[in-house]
Design a protein around this motif. Structure first.
Motif, PDB file in Angstrom:
ATOM      1  N   SER A  67      48.451  40.329  55.779  1.00 29.22           N
ATOM      2  CA  SER A  67      48.673  40.660  54.380  1.00 29.22           C
ATOM      3  C   SER A  67      47.372  40.508  53.610  1.00 29.22           C
ATOM      4  CB  SER A  67      49.749  39.730  53.799  1.00 29.22           C
ATOM      5  OG  SER A  67      50.034  40.081  52.469  1.00 29.22           O
ATOM      6  N   SER A  68      47.087  41.488  52.753  1.00 26.27           N
ATOM      7  CA  SER A  68      45.833  41.515  52.007  1.00 26.27           C
ATOM      8  C   SER A  68      46.057  41.074  50.568  1.00 26.27           C
ATOM      9  CB  SER A  68      45.247  42.933  52.017  1.00 26.27           C
ATOM     10  OG  SER A  68      44.115  43.021  51.191  1.00 26.27           O
ATOM     11  N   THR A  69      45.086  40.351  50.025  1.00 26.26           N
ATOM     12  CA  THR A  69      45.143  39.933  48.624  1.00 26.26           C
ATOM     13  C   THR A  69      43.815  40.261  47.961  1.00 26.26           C
ATOM     14  OG1 THR A  69      44.369  37.690  49.126  1.00 26.26           O
ATOM     15  CG2 THR A  69      46.754  38.056  49.122  1.00 26.26           C
ATOM     16  N   THR A  70      43.830  40.400  46.660  1.00 24.93           N
ATOM     17  CA  THR A  70      42.606  40.591  45.890  1.00 24.93           C
ATOM     18  C   THR A  70      42.864  40.127  44.462  1.00 24.93           C
ATOM     19  OG1 THR A  70      40.836  42.156  45.370  1.00 24.93           O
ATOM     20  CG2 THR A  70      43.096  42.968  45.130  1.00 24.93           C
ATOM     21  N   SER A  71      41.813  40.105  43.671  1.00 25.33           N
ATOM     22  CA  SER A  71      41.937  39.725  42.263  1.00 25.33           C
ATOM     23  C   SER A  71      41.381  40.839  41.393  1.00 25.33           C
ATOM     24  CB  SER A  71      41.179  38.420  41.987  1.00 25.33           C
ATOM     25  OG  SER A  71      39.795  38.571  42.301  1.00 25.33           O
ATOM     26  N   LEU A  72      41.884  40.926  40.182  1.00 25.14           N
ATOM     27  CA  LEU A  72      41.470  41.977  39.258  1.00 25.14           C
ATOM     28  C   LEU A  72      41.397  41.382  37.860  1.00 25.14           C
ATOM     29  CD1 LEU A  72      40.882  45.065  39.105  1.00 25.14           C
ATOM     30  CD2 LEU A  72      43.305  45.382  38.565  1.00 25.14           C
ATOM     31  N   THR A  73      40.234  41.482  37.257  1.00 25.79           N
ATOM     32  CA  THR A  73      40.043  41.008  35.887  1.00 25.79           C
ATOM     33  C   THR A  73      39.874  42.213  34.974  1.00 25.79           C
ATOM     34  OG1 THR A  73      38.969  38.993  36.659  1.00 25.79           O
ATOM     35  CG2 THR A  73      38.638  39.587  34.357  1.00 25.79           C
ATOM     36  N   LEU A  74      40.729  42.291  33.940  1.00 24.43           N
ATOM     37  CA  LEU A  74      40.730  43.423  33.014  1.00 24.43           C
ATOM     38  C   LEU A  74      40.279  42.984  31.626  1.00 24.43           C
ATOM     39  CD1 LEU A  74      44.155  45.061  34.001  1.00 24.43           C
ATOM     40  CD2 LEU A  74      41.873  45.628  34.865  1.00 24.43           C
ATOM     41  N   ASP A  75      39.524  43.845  30.960  1.00 23.42           N
ATOM     42  CA  ASP A  75      39.043  43.602  29.595  1.00 23.42           C
ATOM     43  C   ASP A  75      40.212  43.749  28.628  1.00 23.42           C
ATOM     44  OD1 ASP A  75      37.821  43.521  27.154  1.00 23.42           O
ATOM     45  OD2 ASP A  75      36.515  45.245  27.495  1.00 23.42           O
ATOM     46  N   ASN A  76      40.483  42.678  27.890  1.00 23.31           N
ATOM     47  CA  ASN A  76      41.612  42.693  26.948  1.00 23.31           C
ATOM     48  C   ASN A  76      41.168  42.241  25.559  1.00 23.31           C
ATOM     49  OD1 ASN A  76      44.366  43.072  26.296  1.00 23.31           O
ATOM     50  ND2 ASN A  76      44.760  40.861  26.492  1.00 23.31           N
ATOM     51  N   ALA A  77      39.913  42.544  25.227  1.00 27.13           N
ATOM     52  CA  ALA A  77      39.383  42.104  23.930  1.00 27.13           C
ATOM     53  C   ALA A  77      40.165  42.701  22.765  1.00 27.13           C
ATOM     54  CB  ALA A  77      37.906  42.468  23.826  1.00 27.13           C
ATOM     55  N   GLY A  79      43.449  43.553  23.031  1.00 32.11           N
ATOM     56  CA  GLY A  79      44.878  43.290  23.202  1.00 32.11           C
ATOM     57  C   GLY A  79      45.644  44.395  23.893  1.00 32.11           C
ATOM     58  N   ALA A  80      44.950  45.391  24.436  1.00 31.51           N
ATOM     59  CA  ALA A  80      45.649  46.537  25.031  1.00 31.51           C
ATOM     60  C   ALA A  80      46.337  46.188  26.347  1.00 31.51           C
ATOM     61  CB  ALA A  80      44.664  47.680  25.253  1.00 31.51           C
ATOM     62  N   ILE A  81      46.005  45.037  26.950  1.00 30.83           N
ATOM     63  CA  ILE A  81      46.622  44.651  28.223  1.00 30.83           C
ATOM     64  C   ILE A  81      47.718  43.600  27.990  1.00 30.83           C
ATOM     65  CG2 ILE A  81      46.111  44.061  30.634  1.00 30.83           C
ATOM     66  CD1 ILE A  81      44.592  46.417  29.724  1.00 30.83           C
ATOM     67  N   ASP A  82      48.050  43.331  26.751  1.00 30.98           N
ATOM     68  CA  ASP A  82      49.112  42.364  26.458  1.00 30.98           C
ATOM     69  C   ASP A  82      50.449  42.775  27.056  1.00 30.98           C
ATOM     70  OD1 ASP A  82      47.409  40.746  25.103  1.00 30.98           O
ATOM     71  OD2 ASP A  82      48.160  41.204  23.081  1.00 30.98           O
ATOM     72  N   TRP A  83      50.603  44.046  27.393  1.00 31.85           N
ATOM     73  CA  TRP A  83      51.899  44.552  27.869  1.00 31.85           C
ATOM     74  C   TRP A  83      52.366  43.874  29.149  1.00 31.85           C
ATOM     75  CZ3 TRP A  83      52.476  46.614  32.699  1.00 31.85           C
ATOM     76  CH2 TRP A  83      51.307  46.975  33.378  1.00 31.85           C
ATOM     77  N   ILE A  84      51.450  43.210  29.856  1.00 33.19           N
ATOM     78  CA  ILE A  84      51.835  42.612  31.130  1.00 33.19           C
ATOM     79  C   ILE A  84      51.849  41.082  31.057  1.00 33.19           C
ATOM     80  CG2 ILE A  84      49.507  42.357  32.143  1.00 33.19           C
ATOM     81  CD1 ILE A  84      50.648  43.516  34.744  1.00 33.19           C
ATOM     82  N   CYS A  85      51.567  40.529  29.894  1.00 33.68           N
ATOM     83  CA  CYS A  85      51.388  39.077  29.768  1.00 33.68           C
ATOM     84  C   CYS A  85      52.571  38.422  29.055  1.00 33.68           C
ATOM     85  CB  CYS A  85      50.109  38.774  28.983  1.00 33.68           C
ATOM     86  SG  CYS A  85      48.619  39.447  29.731  1.00 33.68           S
ATOM     87  N   GLY A  86      52.877  37.195  29.437  1.00 36.98           N
ATOM     88  CA  GLY A  86      53.838  36.376  28.727  1.00 36.98           C
ATOM     89  C   GLY A  86      55.283  36.655  29.088  1.00 36.98           C
ATOM     90  N   ALA A 133      39.726  37.125  25.895  1.00 34.16           N
ATOM     91  CA  ALA A 133      39.076  38.414  26.124  1.00 34.16           C
ATOM     92  C   ALA A 133      39.538  39.141  27.372  1.00 34.16           C
ATOM     93  CB  ALA A 133      37.553  38.219  26.198  1.00 34.16           C
ATOM     94  N   THR A 134      40.187  38.450  28.313  1.00 34.85           N
ATOM     95  CA  THR A 134      40.522  39.094  29.586  1.00 34.85           C
ATOM     96  C   THR A 134      41.933  38.740  30.032  1.00 34.85           C
ATOM     97  OG1 THR A 134      39.680  37.269  30.933  1.00 34.85           O
ATOM     98  CG2 THR A 134      38.099  38.997  30.337  1.00 34.85           C
ATOM     99  N   VAL A 135      42.397  39.534  31.027  1.00 26.92           N
ATOM    100  CA  VAL A 135      43.642  39.238  31.759  1.00 26.92           C
ATOM    101  C   VAL A 135      43.273  39.185  33.236  1.00 26.92           C
ATOM    102  CG1 VAL A 135      45.918  40.090  32.438  1.00 26.92           C
ATOM    103  CG2 VAL A 135      45.151  40.291  30.058  1.00 26.92           C
ATOM    104  N   GLN A 136      43.664  38.095  33.888  1.00 24.58           N
ATOM    105  CA  GLN A 136      43.357  37.921  35.313  1.00 24.58           C
ATOM    106  C   GLN A 136      44.623  38.138  36.134  1.00 24.58           C
ATOM    107  OE1 GLN A 136      42.610  34.805  33.324  1.00 24.58           O
ATOM    108  NE2 GLN A 136      40.915  36.029  32.534  1.00 24.58           N
TER     109      GLN A 136
END
Length: 795
Positions: A67-77, A79-86, A133-136
């Motif tokens: 099984s493969s894993t990775t990480s992705l950090t997105l710029d959320n300065a 707030g456009a990535i808030d849709w996946i948080c919380g 500033a980011t979403v991890q």
């Protein structure tokens, strides 16, 4: 542009492209990249990817891809990535799926054209974390998501609720024994084998459903998504294990278990009429987990109009003696757990005293299998690739790469299998609590380990297969394998795998699982040891044990020497790891390639180049890791260069060689001392397509086989007319006569080296650049294309 071509070209830019969907890619909700633009050539991507971790794809130690894993950090300065948080967006986060691509474009060209390769499809492995500033995101490939969930199979409780009392013996809970949990999943069965039916049977004589199932016994076998009509050929034998009946009811004897084949029909000794004993039925349709199932079961008669039936069995304690007795068929049907009167209304005591059926077996095919189902008695049984394809296609949302499936089937033709998913166990071992549902990953792992090939996710996200075998496709591509030069690689490591790693050396093998004999049908914990004396590490140098699974191998293969039918060779193989430019993304897992590693001309190394400095040692790719940060690929591979010296024979299609065979009529006049052959009768060499370079084979049946003057193969120098040939031999010397007429002959004309079919002369059978079979090899012994000469492979 194409990715594999452009990935090694100068002046190509690189971008990371991420497609996000919340509806399993029916639509794409968000498009992110590490640069902005039309990274797929059409849709705009916003520059959101700040950092991405390495992505690794590798064959696993257990034959299922790691099984493969990775990480992705997105710029959320903004707030456009808030849709996946919380907590308020937990449902969207759970649904979110990510396809990650490497995109290439020609720098300096406007507008740029992009070509991409998908690194994998991922889901969240943990809930997102955000700061100012980011979403991890922590991502895991979706291999586990599609194959890791438990199989949803219908249960006895599901069976109770469908149909009517006239077509369902379990309708409305009537007749379900209390000693079996109604939540027991009904097993899947694949291949041709003897299947253990659930040992606790259900007498239907007291079910109150009218006479449809009156005086019959129901033996559930398996479930299937094949809703075709019932076929009696599904089951070829019914075998009952029961206790031997004593000669006298008053005798005190230890019960002896006996396996008895229950005939499909028996003859009434009074009327001599054949009475059906058992037959196959299917349940009404049961819908579970979005799939439609039916249960295949036996209906077995128990009371045959009070007719006493004669049975005979061999006494296991006296091979020459026969024990005979008379009993109603209910004697065989009785399974224990009920009042004797429920199955023995005559009260003669035979059933109660000595004829308890403790286990039921049925020899059947194809069971639950839909993909290329085998037939009963077919020696080929079922191929493991077909069973895997069936499981993936029927019970998951994954898709199968048909090209790799077909290749492994051809390369590993003896990977036959038969077995059960969610198998039923004896009541004594599991009286009322069924085991947890098996997952597809568990089942595929067992299948792959028993069959000696690997299952992985390819670049396109499909379930794909590869084997260790140097197969026909690899042989035909040997001259054009990807070449990796020493100047392209760095950080090279070489080692022998340790115990537990892929490719670890061994010289002694144990096999786990399987059957002990075809008569008892009992599982055994292991078989072996089998010693393999090799030149690399002989037994005298020390024993290295290897344990392999064989639970899905049919008995007819388990009983053979394992070296005849298992894809294992005991060769000690190097493992290597190296780093190279992103051109390593041209490789696929399981693919072969050539490598050079000499450590410099002054030192020398284990994998020298050819005289013209070309890579010369063959390896098979088993791991690919791409690091976006430095745009570097790490390759892990295993040494396979022994395949170059151990070529196989490859069969060809002889019919494509024949111009005409059996269609030549009339006589042939062979001129002595001249190279001419004149044919009589109805023959037209021109319309037959005969060309200079073809071979005329004369076999005169009036002469002995060792008289070579009229049993010869002659090269055709020219076709002079529709009835005359010139042979490439000035003096035929046919018995020293001026002419010789061959009137009683078996002739044929076949293509020669220079007239062998090609894509131009025979486009129907030879596509442009296509491969042909064994006769076509070059001077190095490699099979290539249809223009290569008729040279048999050595060995």
């Amino acid at each position: 542009m194409s990715f594999d071509t452009d990935v090694i070209k100068e002046g190509r830019g690189r971008a990371i492209r991420v497609d996000v969907s919340t509806d399993n890619f029916a639509t794409i909700a968000y498009r992110y990249g590490d640069v902005a633009g039309e990274l797929d050539g059409t849709n705009m991507y916003s520059s959101r990817v700040v950092e991405m971790g390495s992505v690794k794809r590798a064959l696993g130690n257990n034959r299922i891809a790691a099984s493969s894993t990775t990480s992705l950090t997105l710029d959320n300065a903004d707030g456009a990535i808030d849709w996946i948080c919380g907590r308020e967006n937990a449902a969207d986060a759970k649904r979110a799926r990510f396809r990650i691509y490497v995109a290439l474009y020609e720098a300096g060209v406007s507008p740029p054209t992009f070509v991409s390769k998908m690194l994998g499809e991922f889901v969240l492995s943990s809930w997102p974390r955000q700061d100012n500033a980011t979403v991890q995101l922590q991502l895991a490939d979706d291999f586990m998501g599609k194959l890791g969930a438990g199989l949803l199979l219908p249960t006895l409780l599901d069976w109770q609720g469908v149909g009517t009392s006239s077509n369902n013996p379990f309708f409305d809970t009537v007749g379900v024994p209390q000693s079996i949990s109604v939540n027991t999943p009904i097993q899947l069965a694949f291949g041709e084998d003897v299947l253990l039916a659930f040992p606790h049977l259900i007498p239907q004589g007291n079910n109150g459903n009218g006479d449809t199932y009156e005086d019959k016994l129901i033996v559930p076998l398996y479930c299937t998504t094949d809703l075709s009509a019932v076929d009696q050929g599904l089951v070829s034998q019914v075998i009952v294990e029961r206790f031997r009946i004593p000669i006298s009811l008053d005798a005190v004897e230890d019960p002896v278990p006996v396996l008895t084949t229950l005939a499909r029909t028996v003859t009434d000794p009074v009327t001599q009429d054949d009475i059906p004993v058992w037959f196959v039925e299917k349940s009404p349709t049961i819908t579970k987990g979005g799939l439609d199932f039916q249960v295949v079961y036996l209906v077995v008669r128990t009371f045959l109009d009070d007719v006493d039936l004669a049975y005979s069995i061999q006494d296991p304690e006296n091979p020459t003696g026969i024990i005979e007795w008379y009993a109603k068929l209910s004697a065989l049907a009785y399974s224990g757990g009920y009042d004797a009167g429920a199955v023995d209304s005559a009260g003669d005591g035979y059933a109660y005293f000595g004829s308890r059926a403790t286990k039921w077996y049925a020899r059947l095919a194809p069971g639950s299998q839909i993909t290329n189902p085998p037939s009963i008695g077919g020696f080929g049984i079922a191929h493991a690739v077909d069973v895997m394809t069936d499981l993936v296609s029927e019970y998951s949302s994954a898709t199968v790469d048909t090209t790799s499936a077909a290749r492994v089937k051809l390369g590993v033709p003896f990977a036959a299998c038969s077995g059960v998913v969610q198998p039923w166990t004896e009541r004594a071992n599991n009286p009322s609590n069924p085991p947890a549902p098996q997952s597809l990953r568990q089942v595929l792992t067992e299948l792959a380990q028993s069959s000696d090939f690997d299952v992985f996710i390819d670049w396109s996200g499909n379930i794909a297969f590869c084997s260790d075998v140097w197969d026909f496709t690899t042989a035909t591509q040997a001259a054009s394998l990807l070449e990796v030069y020493e100047t392209e690689i760095s950080d090279v490591e070489r080692w022998l795998a340790s115990d537990g790693e892929r490719g670890a050396p061994f010289n002694r093998v144990f096999f786990e699982g399987g059957k002990s004999s075809p008569t008892t049908y009992q599982d055994v914990p292991f078989q072996g040891p089998f010693d393999l004396e090799t030149a690399d590490i002989p037994i005298s140098a020390g024993v290295i044990e290897m344990s392999l699974r064989q639970g899905w191998r049919p008995f007819r293969q388990q009983a053979l020497d394992p070296w005849q039918w298992r894809g294992i060779d005991g060769v000690t193989r190097d493992r290597i790891r190296f780093r190279m430019h992103r051109g390593g993304l041209r490789l696929e897992l399981g693919a072969y390639f050539k490598l050079t590693w000499s450590r410099g001309s002054s030192i020398g190394g284990p994998y020298p180049a050819t005289t013209d400095n070309a890579p010369n040692t063959i390896f098979q790719c088993e791991g690919i890791t791409y690091s976006p940060g430095d745009d570097v690929v790490e390759i892990e591979a295993i040494w396979r260069d022994d395949t170059q010296s151990e070529r196989q024979y490859l069969l060809d299609d002889e019919t494509l060689l024949v111009r005409s065979k059996g269609a030549l009529t009339g006589s042939a006049t062979v001129e002595n001392s001249t190279p001419e052959v004149i044919f009589g009768g109805t023959i037209n060499l021109i319309t037959m397509g005969v060309l200079a370079g073809d071979i005329l084979i004369l076999r005169d049946s009036t002469q002995a086989a060792d008289v070579f003057s009229r049993n010869r193969a002659l090269r055709i120098a020219s076709v002079d007319s529709s009835t005359q040939l010139t042979i490439d031999d000035a003096d035929l010397d046919f018995d020293g006569t001026s002419t010789a007429v061959v009137v009683n002959a078996d002739w044929s004309i076949v293509r020669g080296k220079t007239t062998y079919p090609t894509a131009i002369s025979d486009p129907t059978n030879y596509a442009s650049g296509g491969d042909i079979y064994g006769k076509a090899t070059d001077t190095a012994g490699l099979t290539s294309d249809s223009e290569t000469g008729n040279r048999l492979i050595s060995g």
